[in-house]
Structures are given as structure tokens and as C-alpha cells.
Scaffold this motif. Structure first.
Motif, PDB file in Angstrom:
ATOM      1  N   ILE A  95      -5.459  -1.861   1.568  1.00 18.68           N
ATOM      2  CA  ILE A  95      -6.074  -1.270   0.375  1.00 18.68           C
ATOM      3  C   ILE A  95      -7.229  -0.365   0.784  1.00 18.68           C
ATOM      4  O   ILE A  95      -7.347   0.783   0.317  1.00 18.68           O
ATOM      5  CB  ILE A  95      -6.555  -2.372  -0.587  1.00 18.68           C
ATOM      6  CG1 ILE A  95      -5.354  -3.059  -1.240  1.00 18.68           C
ATOM      7  CG2 ILE A  95      -7.483  -1.787  -1.660  1.00 18.68           C
ATOM      8  CD1 ILE A  95      -5.723  -4.255  -2.085  1.00 18.68           C
ATOM      9  N   ARG A 106      -3.996   0.564  -8.763  1.00 20.96           N
ATOM     10  CA  ARG A 106      -3.476   1.628  -7.900  1.00 20.96           C
ATOM     11  C   ARG A 106      -2.856   1.068  -6.621  1.00 20.96           C
ATOM     12  O   ARG A 106      -2.268   1.813  -5.845  1.00 20.96           O
ATOM     13  CB  ARG A 106      -4.567   2.643  -7.561  1.00 20.96           C
ATOM     14  CG  ARG A 106      -5.750   2.125  -6.776  1.00 20.96           C
ATOM     15  CD  ARG A 106      -6.723   3.261  -6.451  1.00 20.96           C
ATOM     16  NE  ARG A 106      -7.953   2.773  -5.846  1.00 20.96           N
ATOM     17  CZ  ARG A 106      -9.034   2.415  -6.546  1.00 20.96           C
ATOM     18  NH1 ARG A 106      -9.033   2.528  -7.866  1.00 20.96           N
ATOM     19  NH2 ARG A 106     -10.111   1.972  -5.926  1.00 20.96           N
ATOM     20  N   HIS A 107      -2.986  -0.237  -6.404  1.00 17.52           N
ATOM     21  CA  HIS A 107      -2.381  -0.878  -5.236  1.00 17.52           C
ATOM     22  C   HIS A 107      -1.665  -2.169  -5.653  1.00 17.52           C
ATOM     23  O   HIS A 107      -1.971  -3.261  -5.148  1.00 17.52           O
ATOM     24  CB  HIS A 107      -3.441  -1.206  -4.186  1.00 17.52           C
ATOM     25  CG  HIS A 107      -4.147  -0.021  -3.625  1.00 17.52           C
ATOM     26  ND1 HIS A 107      -3.505   0.944  -2.874  1.00 17.52           N
ATOM     27  CD2 HIS A 107      -5.447   0.375  -3.716  1.00 17.52           C
ATOM     28  CE1 HIS A 107      -4.372   1.869  -2.513  1.00 17.52           C
ATOM     29  NE2 HIS A 107      -5.554   1.552  -3.018  1.00 17.52           N
ATOM     30  N   THR A 131      -7.682   5.494 -12.160  1.00 20.39           N
ATOM     31  CA  THR A 131      -7.018   4.245 -11.781  1.00 20.39           C
ATOM     32  C   THR A 131      -8.083   3.186 -11.512  1.00 20.39           C
ATOM     33  O   THR A 131      -9.271   3.469 -11.504  1.00 20.39           O
ATOM     34  CB  THR A 131      -6.163   4.417 -10.509  1.00 20.39           C
ATOM     35  OG1 THR A 131      -7.014   4.673  -9.384  1.00 20.39           O
ATOM     36  CG2 THR A 131      -5.165   5.557 -10.667  1.00 20.39           C
ATOM     37  N   GLN A 139       1.368   6.954  -7.842  1.00 21.11           N
ATOM     38  CA  GLN A 139       0.167   7.016  -7.016  1.00 21.11           C
ATOM     39  C   GLN A 139       0.629   7.133  -5.573  1.00 21.11           C
ATOM     40  O   GLN A 139       1.168   6.183  -5.013  1.00 21.11           O
ATOM     41  CB  GLN A 139      -0.666   5.750  -7.222  1.00 21.11           C
ATOM     42  CG  GLN A 139      -2.159   5.877  -6.968  1.00 21.11           C
ATOM     43  CD  GLN A 139      -2.521   5.822  -5.496  1.00 21.11           C
ATOM     44  OE1 GLN A 139      -2.443   6.853  -4.827  1.00 21.11           O
ATOM     45  NE2 GLN A 139      -2.936   4.665  -5.006  1.00 21.11           N
ATOM     46  N   THR A 153      -0.474   4.616  -1.708  1.00 26.28           N
ATOM     47  CA  THR A 153      -0.292   3.172  -1.706  1.00 26.28           C
ATOM     48  C   THR A 153       1.121   2.851  -1.272  1.00 26.28           C
ATOM     49  O   THR A 153       1.985   3.740  -1.183  1.00 26.28           O
ATOM     50  CB  THR A 153      -0.559   2.563  -3.098  1.00 26.28           C
ATOM     51  OG1 THR A 153      -0.631   1.136  -2.980  1.00 26.28           O
ATOM     52  CG2 THR A 153       0.531   2.927  -4.091  1.00 26.28           C
ATOM     53  N   PHE A 208      -9.193   8.111  -8.209  1.00 26.94           N
ATOM     54  CA  PHE A 208     -10.179   7.059  -8.442  1.00 26.94           C
ATOM     55  C   PHE A 208     -10.741   7.111  -9.860  1.00 26.94           C
ATOM     56  O   PHE A 208     -11.126   6.084 -10.423  1.00 26.94           O
ATOM     57  CB  PHE A 208     -11.313   7.169  -7.419  1.00 26.94           C
ATOM     58  CG  PHE A 208     -10.860   6.913  -6.009  1.00 26.94           C
ATOM     59  CD1 PHE A 208     -10.669   5.624  -5.546  1.00 26.94           C
ATOM     60  CD2 PHE A 208     -10.592   7.974  -5.151  1.00 26.94           C
ATOM     61  CE1 PHE A 208     -10.239   5.382  -4.256  1.00 26.94           C
ATOM     62  CE2 PHE A 208     -10.159   7.744  -3.863  1.00 26.94           C
ATOM     63  CZ  PHE A 208      -9.980   6.447  -3.407  1.00 26.94           C
ATOM     64  N   LEU A 251      -8.693  -0.724  -9.155  1.00 31.42           N
ATOM     65  CA  LEU A 251      -8.129  -1.690  -8.224  1.00 31.42           C
ATOM     66  C   LEU A 251      -7.357  -2.737  -9.005  1.00 31.42           C
ATOM     67  O   LEU A 251      -6.229  -3.095  -8.662  1.00 31.42           O
ATOM     68  CB  LEU A 251      -9.234  -2.342  -7.401  1.00 31.42           C
ATOM     69  CG  LEU A 251      -8.772  -3.276  -6.287  1.00 31.42           C
ATOM     70  CD1 LEU A 251      -7.870  -2.539  -5.297  1.00 31.42           C
ATOM     71  CD2 LEU A 251      -9.966  -3.871  -5.561  1.00 31.42           C
ATOM     72  N   ASP A 256      -7.240   3.751   0.379  1.00 29.79           N
ATOM     73  CA  ASP A 256      -8.316   4.365  -0.406  1.00 29.79           C
ATOM     74  C   ASP A 256      -9.095   5.369   0.443  1.00 29.79           C
ATOM     75  O   ASP A 256      -9.482   6.447  -0.033  1.00 29.79           O
ATOM     76  CB  ASP A 256      -9.259   3.289  -0.956  1.00 29.79           C
ATOM     77  CG  ASP A 256      -8.741   2.661  -2.241  1.00 29.79           C
ATOM     78  OD1 ASP A 256      -7.722   3.138  -2.768  1.00 29.79           O
ATOM     79  OD2 ASP A 256      -9.367   1.689  -2.715  1.00 29.79           O
ATOM     80  N   ALA A 273      -7.094   8.515   0.665  1.00 28.75           N
ATOM     81  CA  ALA A 273      -7.191   9.297  -0.567  1.00 28.75           C
ATOM     82  C   ALA A 273      -8.521  10.043  -0.636  1.00 28.75           C
ATOM     83  O   ALA A 273      -8.579  11.198  -1.099  1.00 28.75           O
ATOM     84  CB  ALA A 273      -7.030   8.381  -1.783  1.00 28.75           C
ATOM     85  N   ARG A 274      -9.583   9.403  -0.174  1.00 26.41           N
ATOM     86  CA  ARG A 274     -10.894  10.074  -0.172  1.00 26.41           C
ATOM     87  C   ARG A 274     -10.900  11.242   0.805  1.00 26.41           C
ATOM     88  O   ARG A 274     -11.468  12.306   0.512  1.00 26.41           O
ATOM     89  CB  ARG A 274     -11.994   9.073   0.160  1.00 26.41           C
ATOM     90  CG  ARG A 274     -12.254   8.046  -0.929  1.00 26.41           C
ATOM     91  CD  ARG A 274     -13.503   7.226  -0.653  1.00 26.41           C
ATOM     92  NE  ARG A 274     -13.732   6.257  -1.711  1.00 26.41           N
ATOM     93  CZ  ARG A 274     -13.297   4.990  -1.676  1.00 26.41           C
ATOM     94  NH1 ARG A 274     -12.620   4.559  -0.623  1.00 26.41           N
ATOM     95  NH2 ARG A 274     -13.536   4.181  -2.685  1.00 26.41           N
TER      96      ARG A 274
END
Length: 225
Positions: free
Chosen positions: A156, A118-119, A175, A96, A99, A172, A177, A160, A163-164
């Protein structure tokens, strides 16, 4: 230098070591000059040294009690730390890219441990810091562990958001949280269970070592009294 002055300086330098390299492309220029391996090796050593200094300086800061240390509070980190270290061991190099300590690519068909978290390193940091707040109710340690927990949770959200912005909806979708649901999937277990078990054992060995070295290194026994 002693007391609050040393503690403030240690905290400031530790925070600066994490934020300054991101300013003005400094990190990229340093990586270009010395290479990724050398840069991250040196950065890791410096970060670890500063972390040790911050923890030591917190112990030397004036004691201002916010809540008392009760015997049961030592059980909180003792129960949380094996979980945190297993998550770290399993999560290092997770497939991933958005992160801390993650791999460079993500395959939705084979998310690996990222399907569980994912983190993982940030979650482990938050768990470590949050658990240590319970038996450490003096002002210096509340600032220390509270800051680490807040930084982990903020990171975190920041990763995220990154990534967005990169339109990585696939990350998302495959994966979580934190979720144990992937472990109930036979296909995921076939692909990942052996690796997870080996790494979990390594994490538990590290936990046992740290548990018994805690008194020697930190100066405080972690065992309930």
C-alpha cells in the motif's frame, strides 16, 4: 523434504515469484513475448499453487507455540473473512491504476469503489492475514500470516508512493484508504450501489463455500469448538 526446510523453501519461492519478475524488466519482456492475458493467467496459477504449498508447509512445520489457541480466537477470522471477501469482490478492477488488480485509468468524477478503498485487494489480504494470527499462535503460522500482513501494508505504501511520484494528486483527492463515507452520497449510490450489492453477494457466496471447504482443504475446522 519436511519440516522447516520445506517451509523455508516454499516461503522463499513464493516471495521470489513476486519480486523477481520486477527485476531488470523481466516482467515486461515476458508480457511482450506471450501477451498480457497469458502472462497474468500463468502468473496467477503459479502464485496460487505456491500459496497453497506455503500454507500446507506451514502446517507440516514443527509446532512451536507462541500463544495458545483459545475458542474465542476462531471467531476473529470467521467475522473478518466475509468482510475481506466482499472487499475483494467489490474491489477487483477498481478504477485506480496504482494498486493490485486496478483498472488502467482513473476518472475523478466516477471513482467507483476506489472512493471507498483505493487498495481493496491489499486491505483484504491484510485483514485475512491479521485475523488468522489470532487462532494460529505457533511460530510457523505467525511467520506466515505476519509476513502476508506486512507485505500487504508495505505494498500500500509503495503504490501510494508511486502515485505521488507520478503527480496523481487527483487520486488521493477522490479516494480513501478505507471509508464508508461515499456510500452516504446519493450520487455515488446511484452510480455504484447496484454493482456493489451484486458483487457483495458474490463475495458472501465465496465466503460460505470457503467456510465449509476449509476443513477439507486446510485440514482444520474454522468453527469455534
Amino acid at each position: 523434504m519436511t519440516g522447516w526446510a520445506e517451509y523455508t523453501l516454499a516461503l522463499a519461492l513464493f516471495a521470489a515469484s513476486h519480486f523477481v519478475p520486477r527485476l531488470g524488466g523481466l516482467r515486461e519482456r515476458l508480457i511482450g513475448a506471450v501477451g498480457r492475458r497469458v502472462y497474468f493467467a500463468a502468473y496467477g496459477v503459479i502464485s496460487l499453487a505456491l500459496l497453497v504449498w506455503v500454507i500446507a508447509a506451514a502446517g507440516r512445520a514443527p509446532y512451536v507455540e507462541l500463544w495458545p489457541q483459545l475458542p474465542w480466537t476462531r471467531w476473529v477470522p470467521n467475522l473478518a473473512m466475509p468482510v475481506a471477501l466482499v472487499v475483494v469482490a467489490c474491489g477487483i478492477g477498481a478504477a485506480q491504476p496504482f494498486t493490485l488488480g486496478g483498472g488502467k485509468t482513473f476518472d475523478p468524477a466516477q471513482p467507483g469503489f476506489a472512493a471507498v478503498s483505493r487498495h481493496p485487494l491489499f486491505l483484504a489480504l491484510a485483514l485475512w492475514a491479521g485475523a488468522h494470527l489470532f487462532p494460529n499462535g505457533d511460530l510457523a503460522h505467525v511467520i506466515l500470516f505476519g509476513s502476508f500482513a506486512a507485505m500487504a501494508l508495505a505494498a500500500i505504501l509503495a503504490f501510494d508512493a508511486k502515485a505521488r511520484r507520478a503527480a496523481r494528486a487527483d487520486i488521493f483527492a477522490h479516494t480513501a484508504l478505507l471509508s464508508l463515507k461515499p456510500m452516504t452520497c446519493s450520487a455515488w449510490r446511484r452510480a455504484n450501489l447496484r454493482r456493489v450489492l451484486i458483487r457483495s453477494a458474490m463475495g458472501l457466496l465465496v465466503w460460505v463455500a470457503l467456510l465449509h471447504l476449509h476443513g477439507l482443504v486446510i485440514g482444520v475446522s474454522p468453527f469455534p469448538v
